[in-house]
Every structure is written in C-alpha cells, then in structure tokens.
Design a protein around this motif. Structure first.
Motif, PDB file in Angstrom:
ATOM      1  N   VAL A  14       0.790  -1.222  -0.070  1.00 51.59           N
ATOM      2  CA  VAL A  14       0.092  -0.076   0.007  1.00 51.59           C
ATOM      3  C   VAL A  14       0.881   1.200   0.081  1.00 51.59           C
ATOM      4  O   VAL A  14       2.111   1.244   0.548  1.00 51.59           O
ATOM      5  CB  VAL A  14      -0.843   0.105   1.330  1.00 51.59           C
ATOM      6  CG1 VAL A  14      -1.909  -1.156   1.343  1.00 51.59           C
ATOM      7  CG2 VAL A  14      -0.136  -0.069   2.688  1.00 51.59           C
ATOM      8  N   PHE A  15       0.320   2.197  -0.660  1.00 44.04           N
ATOM      9  CA  PHE A  15       1.435   3.751  -0.650  1.00 44.04           C
ATOM     10  C   PHE A  15       0.434   4.621  -0.733  1.00 44.04           C
ATOM     11  O   PHE A  15      -0.521   4.710  -1.046  1.00 44.04           O
ATOM     12  CB  PHE A  15       2.338   3.549  -1.798  1.00 44.04           C
ATOM     13  CG  PHE A  15       1.675   3.512  -3.389  1.00 44.04           C
ATOM     14  CD1 PHE A  15       1.794   4.761  -3.969  1.00 44.04           C
ATOM     15  CD2 PHE A  15       1.096   2.395  -3.796  1.00 44.04           C
ATOM     16  CE1 PHE A  15       0.877   4.729  -5.104  1.00 44.04           C
ATOM     17  CE2 PHE A  15       0.593   2.495  -5.029  1.00 44.04           C
ATOM     18  CZ  PHE A  15       0.530   3.757  -5.692  1.00 44.04           C
ATOM     19  N   ALA A  16       1.353   5.602  -0.434  1.00 39.00           N
ATOM     20  CA  ALA A  16       0.659   7.258  -0.261  1.00 39.00           C
ATOM     21  C   ALA A  16       1.708   7.841  -1.415  1.00 39.00           C
ATOM     22  O   ALA A  16       2.903   7.699  -1.118  1.00 39.00           O
ATOM     23  CB  ALA A  16       0.466   7.913   0.946  1.00 39.00           C
ATOM     24  N   ARG A  17       1.140   8.691  -2.171  1.00 41.85           N
ATOM     25  CA  ARG A  17       1.812   9.516  -3.343  1.00 41.85           C
ATOM     26  C   ARG A  17       1.971  10.975  -2.656  1.00 41.85           C
ATOM     27  O   ARG A  17       1.055  11.650  -2.618  1.00 41.85           O
ATOM     28  CB  ARG A  17       1.442   9.234  -4.652  1.00 41.85           C
ATOM     29  CG  ARG A  17       2.426  10.007  -5.454  1.00 41.85           C
ATOM     30  CD  ARG A  17       2.001   9.663  -6.786  1.00 41.85           C
ATOM     31  NE  ARG A  17       2.578   8.375  -7.032  1.00 41.85           N
ATOM     32  CZ  ARG A  17       2.501   7.691  -8.363  1.00 41.85           C
ATOM     33  NH1 ARG A  17       1.896   7.847  -9.213  1.00 41.85           N
ATOM     34  NH2 ARG A  17       3.229   6.428  -8.199  1.00 41.85           N
ATOM     35  N   GLN A  18       3.420  11.396  -2.748  1.00 45.74           N
ATOM     36  CA  GLN A  18       3.525  12.842  -2.763  1.00 45.74           C
ATOM     37  C   GLN A  18       4.004  13.556  -4.212  1.00 45.74           C
ATOM     38  O   GLN A  18       5.001  12.786  -4.758  1.00 45.74           O
ATOM     39  CB  GLN A  18       4.613  13.194  -1.744  1.00 45.74           C
ATOM     40  CG  GLN A  18       5.067  14.496  -1.163  1.00 45.74           C
ATOM     41  CD  GLN A  18       5.859  15.109  -2.009  1.00 45.74           C
ATOM     42  OE1 GLN A  18       5.581  16.346  -2.281  1.00 45.74           O
ATOM     43  NE2 GLN A  18       7.102  14.942  -2.530  1.00 45.74           N
ATOM     44  N   LYS A  28       7.010  13.440   5.213  1.00 41.70           N
ATOM     45  CA  LYS A  28       5.498  13.753   5.717  1.00 41.70           C
ATOM     46  C   LYS A  28       4.770  12.627   5.101  1.00 41.70           C
ATOM     47  O   LYS A  28       3.797  12.096   5.626  1.00 41.70           O
ATOM     48  CB  LYS A  28       4.965  15.113   5.110  1.00 41.70           C
ATOM     49  CG  LYS A  28       5.577  16.410   6.266  1.00 41.70           C
ATOM     50  CD  LYS A  28       5.012  17.520   5.813  1.00 41.70           C
ATOM     51  CE  LYS A  28       5.619  18.687   6.472  1.00 41.70           C
ATOM     52  NZ  LYS A  28       5.171  20.312   5.899  1.00 41.70           N
ATOM     53  N   THR A  29       5.067  12.077   3.895  1.00 43.27           N
ATOM     54  CA  THR A  29       4.347  11.176   3.206  1.00 43.27           C
ATOM     55  C   THR A  29       4.568  10.074   4.018  1.00 43.27           C
ATOM     56  O   THR A  29       3.935   9.095   4.002  1.00 43.27           O
ATOM     57  CB  THR A  29       4.547  11.297   1.646  1.00 43.27           C
ATOM     58  OG1 THR A  29       4.102  12.294   1.349  1.00 43.27           O
ATOM     59  CG2 THR A  29       3.676  10.156   1.113  1.00 43.27           C
ATOM     60  N   MET A  30       5.729   9.548   4.248  1.00 39.15           N
ATOM     61  CA  MET A  30       6.095   8.520   4.944  1.00 39.15           C
ATOM     62  C   MET A  30       5.609   8.634   6.451  1.00 39.15           C
ATOM     63  O   MET A  30       5.111   7.390   6.708  1.00 39.15           O
ATOM     64  CB  MET A  30       7.600   8.594   5.025  1.00 39.15           C
ATOM     65  CG  MET A  30       8.237   7.076   5.663  1.00 39.15           C
ATOM     66  SD  MET A  30       7.934   5.448   4.965  1.00 39.15           S
ATOM     67  CE  MET A  30       8.941   5.524   3.595  1.00 39.15           C
ATOM     68  N   GLU A  31       5.424   9.481   7.140  1.00 42.11           N
ATOM     69  CA  GLU A  31       4.465   9.739   8.306  1.00 42.11           C
ATOM     70  C   GLU A  31       3.519   9.181   8.037  1.00 42.11           C
ATOM     71  O   GLU A  31       2.759   8.568   8.854  1.00 42.11           O
ATOM     72  CB  GLU A  31       4.899  11.044   8.936  1.00 42.11           C
ATOM     73  CG  GLU A  31       6.246  11.143   9.501  1.00 42.11           C
ATOM     74  CD  GLU A  31       6.700  10.215  10.697  1.00 42.11           C
ATOM     75  OE1 GLU A  31       5.933  10.011  11.544  1.00 42.11           O
ATOM     76  OE2 GLU A  31       7.884   9.820  10.447  1.00 42.11           O
ATOM     77  N   ARG A  80     -10.823   0.231   0.724  1.00 45.52           N
ATOM     78  CA  ARG A  80     -10.657   1.538  -0.086  1.00 45.52           C
ATOM     79  C   ARG A  80     -10.456   2.627   0.930  1.00 45.52           C
ATOM     80  O   ARG A  80     -11.336   2.768   1.747  1.00 45.52           O
ATOM     81  CB  ARG A  80     -11.498   1.597  -1.183  1.00 45.52           C
ATOM     82  CG  ARG A  80     -11.326   0.467  -2.013  1.00 45.52           C
ATOM     83  CD  ARG A  80     -11.735   0.766  -3.375  1.00 45.52           C
ATOM     84  NE  ARG A  80     -10.842   1.557  -4.058  1.00 45.52           N
ATOM     85  CZ  ARG A  80     -10.754   1.723  -5.250  1.00 45.52           C
ATOM     86  NH1 ARG A  80     -11.924   1.593  -6.135  1.00 45.52           N
ATOM     87  NH2 ARG A  80      -9.805   2.447  -5.943  1.00 45.52           N
ATOM     88  N   GLU A  81      -9.349   3.309   0.734  1.00 43.74           N
ATOM     89  CA  GLU A  81      -9.293   4.414   1.758  1.00 43.74           C
ATOM     90  C   GLU A  81      -8.532   5.583   0.977  1.00 43.74           C
ATOM     91  O   GLU A  81      -7.821   5.679   0.067  1.00 43.74           O
ATOM     92  CB  GLU A  81      -8.252   4.361   2.906  1.00 43.74           C
ATOM     93  CG  GLU A  81      -9.141   3.152   3.922  1.00 43.74           C
ATOM     94  CD  GLU A  81      -8.147   3.163   5.324  1.00 43.74           C
ATOM     95  OE1 GLU A  81      -7.699   4.043   5.694  1.00 43.74           O
ATOM     96  OE2 GLU A  81      -7.872   1.881   5.482  1.00 43.74           O
ATOM     97  N   GLU A  82      -9.026   6.833   1.218  1.00 41.55           N
ATOM     98  CA  GLU A  82      -8.674   8.051   0.566  1.00 41.55           C
ATOM     99  C   GLU A  82      -7.163   8.263   0.676  1.00 41.55           C
ATOM    100  O   GLU A  82      -6.602   8.238   1.738  1.00 41.55           O
ATOM    101  CB  GLU A  82      -9.365   9.387   0.839  1.00 41.55           C
ATOM    102  CG  GLU A  82      -9.025  10.759   0.433  1.00 41.55           C
ATOM    103  CD  GLU A  82      -9.584  10.722  -1.256  1.00 41.55           C
ATOM    104  OE1 GLU A  82      -9.131  11.216  -1.734  1.00 41.55           O
ATOM    105  OE2 GLU A  82     -10.627  10.042  -1.343  1.00 41.55           O
ATOM    106  N   GLY A  83      -6.508   8.505  -0.389  1.00 42.29           N
ATOM    107  CA  GLY A  83      -5.026   8.739  -0.402  1.00 42.29           C
ATOM    108  C   GLY A  83      -4.216   7.392  -0.324  1.00 42.29           C
ATOM    109  O   GLY A  83      -2.989   7.601   0.064  1.00 42.29           O
TER     110      GLY A  83
END
Length: 152
Positions: A14-18, A28-31, A80-83
C-alpha cells in the motif's frame, strides 16, 4: 558502505504518493503511511519502502513523485481509503547498500552507489530504486538503498 546482493520477492504494497519537490514532503508522506499502519495495529512490525519515481535532474521539481510504501501480507484484506493505493512491486535481483539514515549519509551514498554497481560488474535494471526500512514501525536509524540490477 556495506553492499550485498539480494533477490527480493514480489511485494504487495500500500502506498501514499507525494507530488512535488523531493525533501520534507517525502518525510511527511512516509509519516502518513506509518500512521496508517499504526491504525491497523496488526501491521506495526513491517517493511517500509520509499520510492522516488522520477529523476530530479530530468523532471521538474513540481512534477516529481515519491511513494511511501508499506509491504502488506498477500492475505491482508484491504479496504479502500482516500489517499491509500495498492500495487505489486516486481521482485528480482538487487544490490542492497546499508546506510545511516541521515541527510548527509544518504547524499553521499547516492553519489557512490551507481559507480559501485558498475565497478562490481552489474548493470542497473529498469525497476525502481527503493529505500527500505525494516523493524517496528520502520524505525529510521538505518536505511537500505535497494538498486535493481542485472548481470552484464
């Protein structure tokens, strides 16, 4: 700088993208992904990956993409979650460089790893280079730079 050859398995992540200049936004994205993992409680002892998707020498800073990733088990039921996004990273042969996770040590390592790859008879493969952190909540004392390679 320690170096070892390792065959990595495919990772479900799973990942968040900056999107924007590399730097503080990456942290901040890793946090964000670490906090997501803590909320899930069963995912606190894990492998975290940082993937810079673009070369800042050839991509405008405002277009650079950084993915903060968490390796998750294949049987984990993801909602499913936002971001938060899901992907599979291909496995393969990697040279892994162990580096202190400080700005200075990482800057120095980035200038040394690619010459070391070629000096040891490898060619960089087209898969993404990854920063890997392991252990409880991805403690950041040590970073492993994982460079995909193929034998020339």
């Amino acid at each position: 700088m320690n170096m070892k050859l390792e065959t990595l398995p495919p990772y479900r992540i799973v990942f968040a993208r900056q999107v924007g200049p590399y730097g503080d936004g990456n942290r901040k994205t890793m946090e964000k992904i670490k906090n997501w993992a803590k909320e899930k409680q069963s995912l606190t002892s894990a492998v975290f990956l940082g993937i810079a998707q673009d070369n800042p020498e050839t991509t405008k800073p405002e277009q650079c993409r950084y993915d903060a990733c968490l390796v998750i088990p294949n049987d984990y039921k993801l909602t499913r979650e936002e971001g938060i996004h899901e992907a599979i990273l291909p496995g393969g042969l990697y040279l892994v460089f162990q580096v202190q996770h400080t700005k200075e040590a990482l800057q120095k390592a980035w200038t040394e790893i690619f010459p070391a790859v070629y000096q040891n008879g490898y060619e960089v493969d087209s898969k993404p280079v990854m920063e890997r952190f392991t252990g409880e909540s991805g403690k950041d004392d040590i970073c492993e730079l994982c460079v995909p390679v193929k034998i020339e």
